[in-house]
Design an enzyme around this catalytic site. Structure first.
Site, PDB file in Angstrom:
ATOM      1  N   TYR A  92      50.849  31.586   9.739  1.00 12.46           N
ATOM      2  CA  TYR A  92      50.394  31.817   8.105  1.00 12.46           C
ATOM      3  C   TYR A  92      50.610  33.129   7.407  1.00 12.46           C
ATOM      4  O   TYR A  92      51.872  33.600   7.228  1.00 12.46           O
ATOM      5  CB  TYR A  92      48.653  32.654   9.596  1.00 12.46           C
ATOM      6  CG  TYR A  92      47.765  33.104   8.604  1.00 12.46           C
ATOM      7  CD1 TYR A  92      47.450  31.880   7.863  1.00 12.46           C
ATOM      8  CD2 TYR A  92      46.952  34.125   8.226  1.00 12.46           C
ATOM      9  CE1 TYR A  92      45.760  32.018   6.843  1.00 12.46           C
ATOM     10  CE2 TYR A  92      45.370  34.550   7.914  1.00 12.46           C
ATOM     11  CZ  TYR A  92      45.435  33.420   7.303  1.00 12.46           C
ATOM     12  OH  TYR A  92      43.695  33.482   6.646  1.00 12.46           O
ATOM     13  N   ARG A 118      45.148  26.124  -5.500  1.00 12.57           N
ATOM     14  CA  ARG A 118      45.372  27.749  -5.132  1.00 12.57           C
ATOM     15  C   ARG A 118      45.617  28.040  -3.765  1.00 12.57           C
ATOM     16  O   ARG A 118      45.301  28.028  -3.112  1.00 12.57           O
ATOM     17  CB  ARG A 118      44.355  28.048  -5.944  1.00 12.57           C
ATOM     18  CG  ARG A 118      44.085  29.479  -6.090  1.00 12.57           C
ATOM     19  CD  ARG A 118      44.477  30.033  -4.902  1.00 12.57           C
ATOM     20  NE  ARG A 118      43.209  31.009  -4.603  1.00 12.57           N
ATOM     21  CZ  ARG A 118      42.709  30.641  -2.364  1.00 12.57           C
ATOM     22  NH1 ARG A 118      44.016  30.895  -2.162  1.00 12.57           N
ATOM     23  NH2 ARG A 118      41.674  31.736  -2.762  1.00 12.57           N
ATOM     24  N   LYS A 177      45.930  27.574   9.470  1.00 15.32           N
ATOM     25  CA  LYS A 177      44.068  27.782   9.722  1.00 15.32           C
ATOM     26  C   LYS A 177      43.687  27.730  10.625  1.00 15.32           C
ATOM     27  O   LYS A 177      43.498  28.364  11.801  1.00 15.32           O
ATOM     28  CB  LYS A 177      43.324  27.710   8.108  1.00 15.32           C
ATOM     29  CG  LYS A 177      43.493  28.463   6.993  1.00 15.32           C
ATOM     30  CD  LYS A 177      42.752  29.282   6.990  1.00 15.32           C
ATOM     31  CE  LYS A 177      43.458  30.163   5.811  1.00 15.32           C
ATOM     32  NZ  LYS A 177      42.189  31.814   5.459  1.00 15.32           N
ATOM     33  N   GLU A 233      38.693  25.319   1.912  1.00 19.06           N
ATOM     34  CA  GLU A 233      40.228  26.064   1.571  1.00 19.06           C
ATOM     35  C   GLU A 233      40.947  26.182   0.657  1.00 19.06           C
ATOM     36  O   GLU A 233      41.443  25.129  -0.297  1.00 19.06           O
ATOM     37  CB  GLU A 233      40.741  25.827   2.904  1.00 19.06           C
ATOM     38  CG  GLU A 233      41.728  27.151   3.090  1.00 19.06           C
ATOM     39  CD  GLU A 233      41.031  28.499   3.394  1.00 19.06           C
ATOM     40  OE1 GLU A 233      40.243  28.774   4.240  1.00 19.06           O
ATOM     41  OE2 GLU A 233      41.675  29.470   3.100  1.00 19.06           O
ATOM     42  N   ASP A 234      40.932  27.397  -0.231  1.00 17.34           N
ATOM     43  CA  ASP A 234      42.199  27.134  -1.570  1.00 17.34           C
ATOM     44  C   ASP A 234      42.495  25.696  -2.766  1.00 17.34           C
ATOM     45  O   ASP A 234      42.677  25.205  -2.793  1.00 17.34           O
ATOM     46  CB  ASP A 234      43.785  27.806  -0.678  1.00 17.34           C
ATOM     47  CG  ASP A 234      43.954  28.091   0.122  1.00 17.34           C
ATOM     48  OD1 ASP A 234      42.878  28.984   0.095  1.00 17.34           O
ATOM     49  OD2 ASP A 234      45.090  28.916   0.234  1.00 17.34           O
ATOM     50  N   ASP A 262      35.542  29.108   2.904  1.00 14.80           N
ATOM     51  CA  ASP A 262      36.774  30.608   3.449  1.00 14.80           C
ATOM     52  C   ASP A 262      37.398  31.324   3.017  1.00 14.80           C
ATOM     53  O   ASP A 262      37.189  32.742   2.547  1.00 14.80           O
ATOM     54  CB  ASP A 262      38.261  29.944   4.263  1.00 14.80           C
ATOM     55  CG  ASP A 262      38.410  31.044   4.843  1.00 14.80           C
ATOM     56  OD1 ASP A 262      38.112  31.527   5.500  1.00 14.80           O
ATOM     57  OD2 ASP A 262      39.482  30.949   4.929  1.00 14.80           O
ATOM     58  N   ASP A 263      37.564  30.749   1.504  1.00 13.48           N
ATOM     59  CA  ASP A 263      37.947  32.203   0.230  1.00 13.48           C
ATOM     60  C   ASP A 263      36.761  32.793  -0.576  1.00 13.48           C
ATOM     61  O   ASP A 263      37.088  34.110  -0.758  1.00 13.48           O
ATOM     62  CB  ASP A 263      39.323  31.125  -0.630  1.00 13.48           C
ATOM     63  CG  ASP A 263      40.022  30.425  -0.308  1.00 13.48           C
ATOM     64  OD1 ASP A 263      40.520  31.830   0.387  1.00 13.48           O
ATOM     65  OD2 ASP A 263      40.226  29.456  -0.299  1.00 13.48           O
ATOM     66  N   ASN A 294      47.247  36.911  -1.050  1.00 13.68           N
ATOM     67  CA  ASN A 294      48.659  37.211  -0.797  1.00 13.68           C
ATOM     68  C   ASN A 294      49.247  36.029  -1.406  1.00 13.68           C
ATOM     69  O   ASN A 294      48.807  35.308  -1.952  1.00 13.68           O
ATOM     70  CB  ASN A 294      47.793  35.863   0.783  1.00 13.68           C
ATOM     71  CG  ASN A 294      46.784  37.071   1.560  1.00 13.68           C
ATOM     72  OD1 ASN A 294      47.501  37.621   1.551  1.00 13.68           O
ATOM     73  ND2 ASN A 294      45.796  36.303   1.529  1.00 13.68           N
TER      74      ASN A 294
HETATM   75  N1  NAI Z   1      42.604  38.534   2.363  1.00 10.98           N
HETATM   76  C1  NAI Z   1      42.102  37.558   2.169  1.00 10.98           C
HETATM   77  O1  NAI Z   1      41.685  37.562   3.387  1.00 10.98           O
HETATM   78  C2  NAI Z   1      41.754  36.570   1.423  1.00 10.98           C
HETATM   79  C3  NAI Z   1      42.890  36.432  -0.045  1.00 10.98           C
HETATM   80  N2  NAI Z   1      42.917  35.674  -1.344  1.00 10.98           N
HETATM   81  C4  NAI Z   1      43.558  36.069  -2.038  1.00 10.98           C
HETATM   82  O2  NAI Z   1      43.182  36.341  -3.126  1.00 10.98           O
HETATM   83  C5  NAI Z   1      43.436  35.899  -4.319  1.00 10.98           C
HETATM   84  C6  NAI Z   1      42.646  35.004  -5.492  1.00 10.98           C
HETATM   85  O3  NAI Z   1      42.608  34.321  -4.949  1.00 10.98           O
HETATM   86  P1  NAI Z   1      40.749  33.214  -5.792  1.00 10.98           P
HETATM   87  O4  NAI Z   1      39.757  34.382  -5.635  1.00 10.98           O
HETATM   88  O5  NAI Z   1      40.810  32.508  -5.223  1.00 10.98           O
HETATM   89  O6  NAI Z   1      41.516  33.118  -7.520  1.00 10.98           O
HETATM   90  P2  NAI Z   1      41.634  32.693  -8.447  1.00 10.98           P
HETATM   91  O7  NAI Z   1      42.283  31.688  -9.103  1.00 10.98           O
HETATM   92  O8  NAI Z   1      39.751  31.954  -8.614  1.00 10.98           O
HETATM   93  O9  NAI Z   1      40.740  34.126  -8.470  1.00 10.98           O
HETATM   94  C7  NAI Z   1      42.033  35.262  -9.736  1.00 10.98           C
HETATM   95  C8  NAI Z   1      41.110  36.138 -10.696  1.00 10.98           C
HETATM   96  O10 NAI Z   1      41.736  37.238 -11.080  1.00 10.98           O
HETATM   97  C9  NAI Z   1      42.133  37.724 -12.521  1.00 10.98           C
HETATM   98  N3  NAI Z   1      43.319  38.235 -12.900  1.00 10.98           N
HETATM   99  C10 NAI Z   1      43.790  37.526 -12.865  1.00 10.98           C
HETATM  100  N4  NAI Z   1      45.218  38.457 -14.258  1.00 10.98           N
HETATM  101  C11 NAI Z   1      43.700  39.832 -13.495  1.00 10.98           C
HETATM  102  C12 NAI Z   1      44.020  40.704 -13.920  1.00 10.98           C
HETATM  103  N5  NAI Z   1      45.705  40.667 -14.750  1.00 10.98           N
HETATM  104  N6  NAI Z   1      43.159  41.590 -14.576  1.00 10.98           N
HETATM  105  C13 NAI Z   1      42.661  41.610 -13.271  1.00 10.98           C
HETATM  106  N7  NAI Z   1      41.750  40.451 -13.401  1.00 10.98           N
HETATM  107  C14 NAI Z   1      42.946  39.327 -12.824  1.00 10.98           C
HETATM  108  C15 NAI Z   1      41.268  36.013 -12.551  1.00 10.98           C
HETATM  109  O11 NAI Z   1      40.812  36.374 -14.375  1.00 10.98           O
HETATM  110  C16 NAI Z   1      40.682  35.143 -11.663  1.00 10.98           C
HETATM  111  O12 NAI Z   1      39.371  35.660 -12.342  1.00 10.98           O
HETATM  112  C17 NAI Z   1      44.791  34.995  -4.051  1.00 10.98           C
HETATM  113  O13 NAI Z   1      45.918  35.964  -4.442  1.00 10.98           O
HETATM  114  C18 NAI Z   1      44.514  34.728  -2.819  1.00 10.98           C
HETATM  115  O14 NAI Z   1      45.296  34.473  -1.317  1.00 10.98           O
HETATM  116  C19 NAI Z   1      41.617  34.871  -1.293  1.00 10.98           C
HETATM  117  C20 NAI Z   1      40.880  34.469  -0.277  1.00 10.98           C
HETATM  118  C21 NAI Z   1      41.467  35.365   1.079  1.00 10.98           C
HETATM  119  C1  PYR Z   2      43.931  34.676   2.897  1.00 13.88           C
HETATM  120  C2  PYR Z   2      43.420  33.253   2.046  1.00 13.88           C
HETATM  121  O1  PYR Z   2      41.998  32.183   2.642  1.00 13.88           O
HETATM  122  C3  PYR Z   2      43.859  33.139   0.962  1.00 13.88           C
HETATM  123  O2  PYR Z   2      44.518  34.226   1.130  1.00 13.88           O
HETATM  124  O3  PYR Z   2      43.476  32.098   0.379  1.00 13.88           O
HETATM  125 MG    MG Z   3      42.286  30.462   1.755  1.00 10.15          MG
END
Ligand code: NAI
Ligand code: PYR
Ligand code: MG
Length: 661
Positions: free
Chosen positions: A198, A251, A269, A340-341, A363-364, A507
């Site tokens: 993962y 994504r 997952k 997912e993603d 999930d996200d 991530n």
């Molecule tokens: N830890 C966890 O369980 C999870 C982590 N994530 C991680 O979160 C990240 C984002 O995922 P999503 O929201 O789906 O992506 P997304 O692309 O939908 O959102 C990214 C956001 O970040 C903003 N952004 C980009 N550059 C920026 C900056 N310099 N300053 C402020 N904001 C900025 C964008 O405008 C956008 O609103 C990914 O890396 C993903 O792996 C996502 C889901 C779960």
């Molecule tokens: C953990 C997860 O779902 C993500 O980074 O998109």
């Molecule tokens: Mg995800």
């Protein structure tokens, strides 16, 4: 005979459901909202449940029946030695167990086919009687090894490898040969294995998926399959699929558009679904909707295996998703679909379209929201503050995409549950995207979900200035911008707050907004820290050691899926996510909190999933959308869920008879 029993049982269940809803309506409001936490011991999750392990490949096998209440023998505690944890034989010794027996599975595969089927294969663990019985005597080396010995040998080889990607490949090769051993290794060594199958390693595995392709796993649907999907789903060899994780690869983690190479994510997952969530491997299906890619590198790559065209968009895209959703529900009416993603340009729209008609969740958006809620409540506990004081916090969320808005939505709902007014709750949030603070002046460029969190003033204020002006107590990063939380920003935050809560959740590790070491160093060890991908504990120069936590949706999605499918819920509701978060938060022990941890240790993930599943089922019963758990089973839900959880153990195999005398 079997069918008519099934019908009778369904009738009984229908009347019992009415009883359930009557009895649940008499429960006190408080206990309905906040069920006691499920204190599940390490031993109890190991209670084996061999029926759930049964692979399913024959039409008349009892395991085929979707309603697995019917597969539960009436006196299972008598026949299954694993029901009594204190007497549990050590792993792999079950065949020598003097008490009870393990019910065999009838399979249609024959001879060498069995050795090549990852669901049935036990490799060198097949005993001589079984080798005779299944007709492959002579096709394996002489020595018989039990699962423990196999595991030991595998781990020696794995630990000799230097790179995590090599380890990932070795594990996935095992996954393709022997699922039982693979999942057993995951269950027994989850802390070591999760980062390999993962995040973070799965990110690289996806990037290199086409180049390293060996064996297919899961299903792919493309534009060319339009009009055929309802038939295509019958190509999948298992009749009882319970959970699908689907991506369109747009994504993948914070790595952007990886097209069909994104298959690694549903596979990873679903490995967690099996190992952490106790869903049997023949009941999961990873899917990629291969609608092309806008990643120029992949479009130019001669070895890329996906559709080498720009992404399908607009109504053609949504029609394709729609056909897929209806096809899988047609073949597996109770299947749970986990989105997912998906890029945030479509993620919320898909969720809104299907959340009331299909058993599904994103999930996200939702899983991350629920996990973060639990983590932030854990942070309040670690700081010695009231977990119900969320609305008094100043919460800065960097990133306004699926994860950022999902987190804001779930936290907002939780604040209302905690008694804050809508205005108080909204006022706690500062959401920043790449153009600065979400504010009224930017309304026209925001989607409706973002608009809900737009502030009246300071529209577009840069991140650092938001920190300076509003002095957040909690900082969450979901931007996929590695290093966004700079030293200046973190020190600025720490100058206003005694114990800043810092959650860089992006991530894989390279995309984390800051590292654990940086966060502790820049706050002089005062922060409460959790990250999306794992970090080792941090040792400061003065010798102090700080624990880190992983705030990742893996803490809730396996339990949500387990609960929703066990009870045959018709949908995943917002309150299910809320109770899932509460159940997760309640798994944090006082000792964990005292160490500054905000989540239980990952080695407890099966008991966490169990607790989450119990909470989800209780909520489904309260909302009247449980269709499977009888009132009797509902009385002791913890034991019931225990029994339903798959535990990877070799099960005796017998050939399915085609001729009866
Ligand atoms: N830890 C966890 O369980 C999870 C982590 N994530 C991680 O979160 C990240 C984002 O995922 P999503 O929201 O789906 O992506 P997304 O692309 O939908 O959102 C990214 C956001 O970040 C903003 N952004 C980009 N550059 C920026 C900056 N310099 N300053 C402020 N904001 C900025 C964008 O405008 C956008 O609103 C990914 O890396 C993903 O792996 C996502 C889901 C779960
Ligand atoms: C953990 C997860 O779902 C993500 O980074 O998109
Ligand atoms: Mg995800």
């Amino acid at each position: 005979m079997f069918r008519s029993t099934a019908k009778l049982t369904r009738q009984l269940l229908q009347s019992s459901r009415m009883l359930t809803s009557l009895s649940s309506s008499s429960t006190s409001a408080k206990s309905r909202l906040f069920p006691a936490s499920a204190a599940v011991t390490y031993q109890s999750w190991k209670v084996a449940h061999h029926l759930s392990t049964a692979p399913n490949n024959s039409e008349h096998n009892e395991y085929d029946n979707n309603d697995d209440i019917l597969t539960t023998p009436p006196s299972r505690s008598h026949v299954n030695p694993w029901e009594e944890p204190e007497d549990m034989p050590t792993s792999g010794e079950w065949e020598g167990c003097k008490r009870g027996f393990m019910k065999p599975i009838q399979i249609s595969a024959r001879g060498v086919e069995i050795l090549h089927s990852p669901l049935y294969n036990k490799g060198t663990a097949f005993k001589s009687g079984e080798r005779d019985r299944l007709r492959f005597r002579g096709l394996l080396p002489h020595r018989v090894m039990n699962i423990n010995k196999q595991k030991e040998r595998f781990l020696i080889g794995l630990r000799e490898l230097e790179s995590n990607i090599r380890k990932n490949i070795m594990l996935e090769d095992l996954h393709d040969r022997n699922e039982t051993l693979y999942h057993r290794i995951l269950v027994d060594h989850i802390e070591e294995m999760a980062p390999l199958i993962y995040t973070p390693t799965v990110g690289q595995a996806c990037q290199e998926l086409s180049a390293r392709f060996r064996r297919p796993r899961g299903m792919y649907f493309t534009e060319e399959d339009r009009g055929h999907m309802a038939a295509m789903v019958y190509n999948w060899p298992h009749n009882d699929v319970r959970v699908i994780v689907v991506t369109d690869g747009s994504r993948i983690l914070g790595l952007g558009d990886l097209g069909a190479n994104g298959m690694g994510i549903p596979v990873g997952k679903l490995s967690l679904y099996c190992a952490a969530g106790g869903i049997a491997p023949h009941r999961v299906l990873p899917v990629v909707l291969d609608v092309g890619t806008d990643n120029q590198e992949l479009l130019n790559d001669e070895f890329y295996l996906g559709v080498q065209k720009p992404r399908l968009r607009g109504k053609e895209y949504f029609h394709l998703v729609d056909e897929f959703m209806n096809a899988v529900r047609y073949r597996w009416p109770r299947v749970l679909v986990q989105f997912e993603d998906f890029d945030s340009s479509v993620a919320q729209r898909l969720l809104d379209k299907y959340r009331h008609t299909h058993l599904c969740f994103n999930d996200d958006i939702q899983g991350t929201g629920a996990t973060s809620l639990a983590g932030l409540m854990g942070a309040l506990r670690a700081k010695g503050e009231d977990v119900n004081s969320l609305g008094d916090q100043r919460i800065l969320i960097a990133g306004a995409g699926s994860a950022g808005i999902g987190i804001a939505q779930v936290l907002y709902q939780a604040m209302l549950e905690q008694g804050y007014s809508e205005t108080q709750a909204k006022d706690a949030f500062y959401v920043v995207d790449q153009h600065g603070l979400l504010g009224k002046e930017r309304m026209a460029t925001l989607n409706p979900e973002q608009q809900a969190f737009a502030r009246d003033v300071d529209s577009g204020l840069p991140l650092l200035d938001v920190v300076k002006k509003y002095k957040p107590t909690m900082l969450v990063g979901v931007t996929a911008v590695g290093g966004l939380f700079t030293e200046g920003l973190v020190r600025e935050m720490a100058s206003h707050v005694e114990r800043p809560v810092i959650f860089p959740l992006s991530n894989p590790t390279t995309k984390a907004e800051c590292t654990a070491e940086q966060a502790f160093e820049w706050t002089d060890g005062r922060c409460v820290f959790a990250s999306g991908s794992p970090f080792d504990p941090v040792e400061m120069e003065d010798g102090r050691i700080f624990s880190t936590s992983q705030c990742n949706n893996m803490y809730v999605f396996p339990g949500i899926g387990l609960g929703a499918t066990i009870c045959g819920a018709r949908k995943v509701t917002d309150r299910m996510l809320y109770v899932a978060a509460k159940a997760l938060a309640e798994c944090l022990t006082p000792e964990d909190a005292a160490r500054g941890q905000v989540f239980p240790h990952i080695s407890k993930i099966r008991s966490v999933s169990h607790a989450v599943a119990v909470a989800v089922i209780e909520e489904a019963i309260r909302e009247g959308i449980n269709t499977k758990v009888s009132p009797d089973d509902a009385k002791n839900l913890k034991a019931y869920v225990d029994r339903k959880m798959y535990y990877p153990e070799y099960v005796p195999l017998i050939e399915k008879r085609t001729i009866s005398i």
